[in-house]
Scaffold this motif. Structure first.
Motif, PDB file in Angstrom:
ATOM      1  N   UNK A   7       0.688  -1.232   0.334  1.00 40.22           N
ATOM      2  CA  UNK A   7      -0.210  -0.151  -0.196  1.00 40.22           C
ATOM      3  C   UNK A   7       1.263   1.395  -0.196  1.00 40.22           C
ATOM      4  N   UNK A   8       2.666   0.841   0.001  1.00 41.99           N
ATOM      5  CA  UNK A   8       3.266   2.418  -0.153  1.00 41.99           C
ATOM      6  C   UNK A   8       2.717   3.167  -1.300  1.00 41.99           C
ATOM      7  N   UNK A   9       2.476   4.614  -1.091  1.00 42.63           N
ATOM      8  CA  UNK A   9       1.786   5.818  -1.884  1.00 42.63           C
ATOM      9  C   UNK A   9       0.516   5.170  -2.826  1.00 42.63           C
ATOM     10  N   UNK A  10       0.089   4.027  -2.397  1.00 44.40           N
ATOM     11  CA  UNK A  10      -1.656   4.368  -2.168  1.00 44.40           C
ATOM     12  C   UNK A  10      -2.364   5.329  -1.196  1.00 44.40           C
ATOM     13  N   UNK A  11      -3.484   5.987  -2.164  1.00 47.80           N
ATOM     14  CA  UNK A  11      -4.419   6.893  -0.914  1.00 47.80           C
ATOM     15  C   UNK A  11      -4.991   6.202   0.199  1.00 47.80           C
ATOM     16  N   UNK A  12      -5.373   6.649   1.161  1.00 49.28           N
ATOM     17  CA  UNK A  12      -6.027   5.868   2.289  1.00 49.28           C
ATOM     18  C   UNK A  12      -7.139   5.754   1.133  1.00 49.28           C
ATOM     19  N   UNK A  13      -7.224   4.192   2.466  1.00 47.36           N
ATOM     20  CA  UNK A  13      -8.610   3.432   1.898  1.00 47.36           C
ATOM     21  C   UNK A  13      -9.585   3.029   2.790  1.00 47.36           C
ATOM     22  N   UNK A  14     -10.715   3.682   2.651  1.00 44.90           N
ATOM     23  CA  UNK A  14     -12.252   3.374   3.784  1.00 44.90           C
ATOM     24  C   UNK A  14     -12.832   1.986   2.676  1.00 44.90           C
ATOM     25  N   UNK A  15     -13.799   1.576   4.071  1.00 40.62           N
ATOM     26  CA  UNK A  15     -14.186   0.147   4.236  1.00 40.62           C
ATOM     27  C   UNK A  15     -15.755   0.707   4.055  1.00 40.62           C
ATOM     28  N   UNK A  16     -16.846   0.103   3.742  1.00 43.53           N
ATOM     29  CA  UNK A  16     -17.988   0.530   3.988  1.00 43.53           C
ATOM     30  C   UNK A  16     -18.591  -0.779   4.171  1.00 43.53           C
TER      31      UNK A  16
ATOM     32  N   UNK B 299     -22.740   1.729  -2.107  1.00 43.00           N
ATOM     33  CA  UNK B 299     -22.758   1.353  -3.572  1.00 43.00           C
ATOM     34  C   UNK B 299     -21.811   2.680  -3.716  1.00 43.00           C
ATOM     35  N   UNK B 300     -20.401   1.944  -4.567  1.00 42.28           N
ATOM     36  CA  UNK B 300     -19.197   3.186  -4.404  1.00 42.28           C
ATOM     37  C   UNK B 300     -19.430   3.489  -6.308  1.00 42.28           C
ATOM     38  N   UNK B 301     -19.047   4.904  -6.292  1.00 41.79           N
ATOM     39  CA  UNK B 301     -19.150   5.416  -7.667  1.00 41.79           C
ATOM     40  C   UNK B 301     -18.690   6.507  -7.608  1.00 41.79           C
ATOM     41  N   UNK B 302     -17.648   7.190  -8.956  1.00 39.14           N
ATOM     42  CA  UNK B 302     -16.991   7.981  -8.838  1.00 39.14           C
ATOM     43  C   UNK B 302     -17.283   9.117  -9.935  1.00 39.14           C
ATOM     44  N   UNK B 303     -17.809   9.867  -9.892  1.00 42.04           N
ATOM     45  CA  UNK B 303     -18.912  10.587 -10.994  1.00 42.04           C
ATOM     46  C   UNK B 303     -17.686  11.633 -11.345  1.00 42.04           C
ATOM     47  N   UNK B 304     -16.790  11.904 -10.875  1.00 38.60           N
ATOM     48  CA  UNK B 304     -15.836  12.932 -11.002  1.00 38.60           C
ATOM     49  C   UNK B 304     -15.068  12.030 -12.534  1.00 38.60           C
ATOM     50  N   UNK B 305     -14.541  11.099 -11.993  1.00 42.14           N
ATOM     51  CA  UNK B 305     -13.694  10.436 -13.154  1.00 42.14           C
ATOM     52  C   UNK B 305     -13.743   8.904 -13.079  1.00 42.14           C
ATOM     53  N   UNK B 306     -12.777   8.465 -11.882  1.00 41.30           N
ATOM     54  CA  UNK B 306     -12.559   6.976 -11.833  1.00 41.30           C
ATOM     55  C   UNK B 306     -11.650   6.424 -10.959  1.00 41.30           C
ATOM     56  N   UNK B 307     -11.790   7.416 -10.360  1.00 45.49           N
ATOM     57  CA  UNK B 307     -11.151   7.367  -8.671  1.00 45.49           C
ATOM     58  C   UNK B 307     -11.821   5.691  -7.710  1.00 45.49           C
ATOM     59  N   UNK B 308     -10.755   5.031  -7.987  1.00 49.04           N
ATOM     60  CA  UNK B 308     -10.857   3.340  -7.334  1.00 49.04           C
ATOM     61  C   UNK B 308     -10.208   2.191  -6.722  1.00 49.04           C
ATOM     62  N   UNK B 309     -10.008   2.129  -5.224  1.00 44.33           N
ATOM     63  CA  UNK B 309      -9.422   1.337  -5.013  1.00 44.33           C
ATOM     64  C   UNK B 309      -8.482   0.669  -5.056  1.00 44.33           C
ATOM     65  N   UNK B 310      -7.496   0.271  -6.798  1.00 42.99           N
ATOM     66  CA  UNK B 310      -6.797  -0.139  -7.411  1.00 42.99           C
ATOM     67  C   UNK B 310      -5.835  -0.870  -6.352  1.00 42.99           C
ATOM     68  N   UNK B 311      -5.417  -0.339  -5.663  1.00 50.05           N
ATOM     69  CA  UNK B 311      -4.163  -1.443  -4.487  1.00 50.05           C
ATOM     70  C   UNK B 311      -5.218  -2.997  -4.230  1.00 50.05           C
TER      71      UNK B 311
ATOM     72  N   UNK C 122      -9.719  12.328  -1.783  1.00 52.38           N
ATOM     73  CA  UNK C 122      -8.247  11.639  -1.702  1.00 52.38           C
ATOM     74  C   UNK C 122      -8.586  10.572  -1.016  1.00 52.38           C
ATOM     75  N   UNK C 123     -10.401   9.429  -1.061  1.00 51.35           N
ATOM     76  CA  UNK C 123     -10.329   7.954  -0.494  1.00 51.35           C
ATOM     77  C   UNK C 123     -10.417   7.400  -1.676  1.00 51.35           C
ATOM     78  N   UNK C 124      -9.973   6.631  -1.664  1.00 54.71           N
ATOM     79  CA  UNK C 124     -10.529   5.272  -2.216  1.00 54.71           C
ATOM     80  C   UNK C 124     -11.795   3.522  -1.395  1.00 54.71           C
ATOM     81  N   UNK C 125     -12.143   3.662  -2.194  1.00 51.39           N
ATOM     82  CA  UNK C 125     -13.662   3.150  -0.831  1.00 51.39           C
ATOM     83  C   UNK C 125     -13.614   1.479  -1.115  1.00 51.39           C
ATOM     84  N   UNK C 126     -13.384   0.567  -0.679  1.00 48.11           N
ATOM     85  CA  UNK C 126     -14.396  -0.827  -1.012  1.00 48.11           C
ATOM     86  C   UNK C 126     -15.585  -1.006   0.206  1.00 48.11           C
ATOM     87  N   UNK C 127     -16.334  -1.862  -0.539  1.00 45.62           N
ATOM     88  CA  UNK C 127     -17.724  -1.890   0.354  1.00 45.62           C
ATOM     89  C   UNK C 127     -17.334  -3.638   0.663  1.00 45.62           C
ATOM     90  N   UNK C 128     -17.437  -3.515   2.322  1.00 44.11           N
ATOM     91  CA  UNK C 128     -17.442  -5.109   2.372  1.00 44.11           C
ATOM     92  C   UNK C 128     -18.737  -5.473   3.069  1.00 44.11           C
TER      93      UNK C 128
END
Lengths: 192, 94
Positions: free
Chosen positions: A77-86, A95-107, A154-160
């Motif tokens: 996760x070094x250099x990755x944005x903070x990861x929030x878990x829902x 439900x996760x979306x990025x309306x502005x672009x395509x922010x995604x928890x790629x890590x 600045x966050x990336x989000x994933x659903x639990x």
């Protein structure tokens, strides 16, 4: 010649050499980052979900700090944005979306599916979220509170997601195998 | 710092009409009222960062909006939860 007309290989070589000269990133660091990026896949996030289903302590860590929880099972996760878990529960679906672009928890999920970046998904996920869920085969009961998380900064989000019925007694590998990309974006629910 | 539960209005402002800018506040929320859920941390302000200007670290909040009120359609109780930087949030006098 403009940048757009430049030969892409030469352009890349020029950029990487500048990054090295300026001490921003060495060639070795770039190779390492490429390796990490290519290794990321929904299977990583699935391992986190399965572990959280089995281990309450891990679940608590994951909800408090997703990046720490990812690192705890060897996801870089070094250099990755903070990861929030829902956390989904009996009353709440995310439900996760990025309306502005395509922010995604790629890590933890790898490259986003193409539809995640489409204008249609990004527009409809906030305006008609229950409608779009039905198209993914997910009909939410009226009693469930839906929270659409627009990943704008600045966050990336994933659903639990919730552990599905019929998985009692399953081990971590069995549970990991049923968690799909869409379950962690919130468009689908894990199926036993 | 805005406490959880603070009622806010997103500024009804359109900097994109005044010149080049980089904004992380979606159009559909400008002028809308919502509730601060929590402070997510302080991050370099993207509106400066995008132009390589010195970027102060500013508070970023998770803010909740009533989904049907924003769109005039939807299911009662559904919410939109969005990351917004403090300069975009105006507190509403109680």
């Amino acid at each position: 010649m403009s940048l757009i007309e430049a030969d892409s290989e030469r352009l890349l070589a020029a950029v990487t050499s500048l990054l090295a000269q300026k001490g921003i990133a060495s060639d070795d660091e770039l190779v390492e980052r490429q390796r990490v990026t290519d290794a990321a896949s929904p299977g990583q996030g699935a391992r986190m979900v399965a572990r959280a289903w089995l281990d309450p302590e891990y679940r608590a860590l994951m909800l408090a700090d997703g990046a720490k929880a990812a690192e705890a099972i060897g996801i870089p996760m070094r250099g990755m944005p903070p990861l929030g878990v829902l956390e989904n529960d009996a009353e709440t679906h995310h439900l996760v979306v990025c309306t502005l672009c395509s922010c995604y928890p790629r890590a933890v999920l790898g490259y986003p599916p193409l539809w995640f970046k489409s204008a249609a998904y990004r527009a409809r996920a906030v305006r008609d979220p229950r409608g779009i869920l039905v198209e993914f085969g997910t009909t939410l009961p009226d009693s469930i509170r839906l929270r659409v998380v627009d990943s704008t900064a600045d966050y990336r989000w994933m659903v639990l997601p919730m552990r599905p019925a019929g998985t009692e007694g399953w081990n971590e590998a069995q549970l990991t195998a049923i968690v799909r990309e869409g379950d962690m974006i919130g468009v689908t629910l894990p199926q036993a | 710092m805005l406490a959880p539960g603070t009622e806010i209005r997103v500024k009804l402002d359109w900097p994109e009409t005044r010149g080049p800018c980089h904004i992380r506040t979606p159009h559909y929320l400008r002028g809308r009222t919502g509730t601060v859920e929590r402070h997510l941390g302080d991050f370099p302000y993207p509106e400066d960062l995008a132009f390589a200007r010195p970027a102060a670290r500013l508070p970023l909040y998770h803010v909740r909006f009533d989904q049907p009120s924003v769109w005039g359609q939807g299911h009662t109780g559904d919410a939109l939860v969005v990351e917004l930087f403090e300069p975009w949030l105006e507190t509403i006098a109680p």
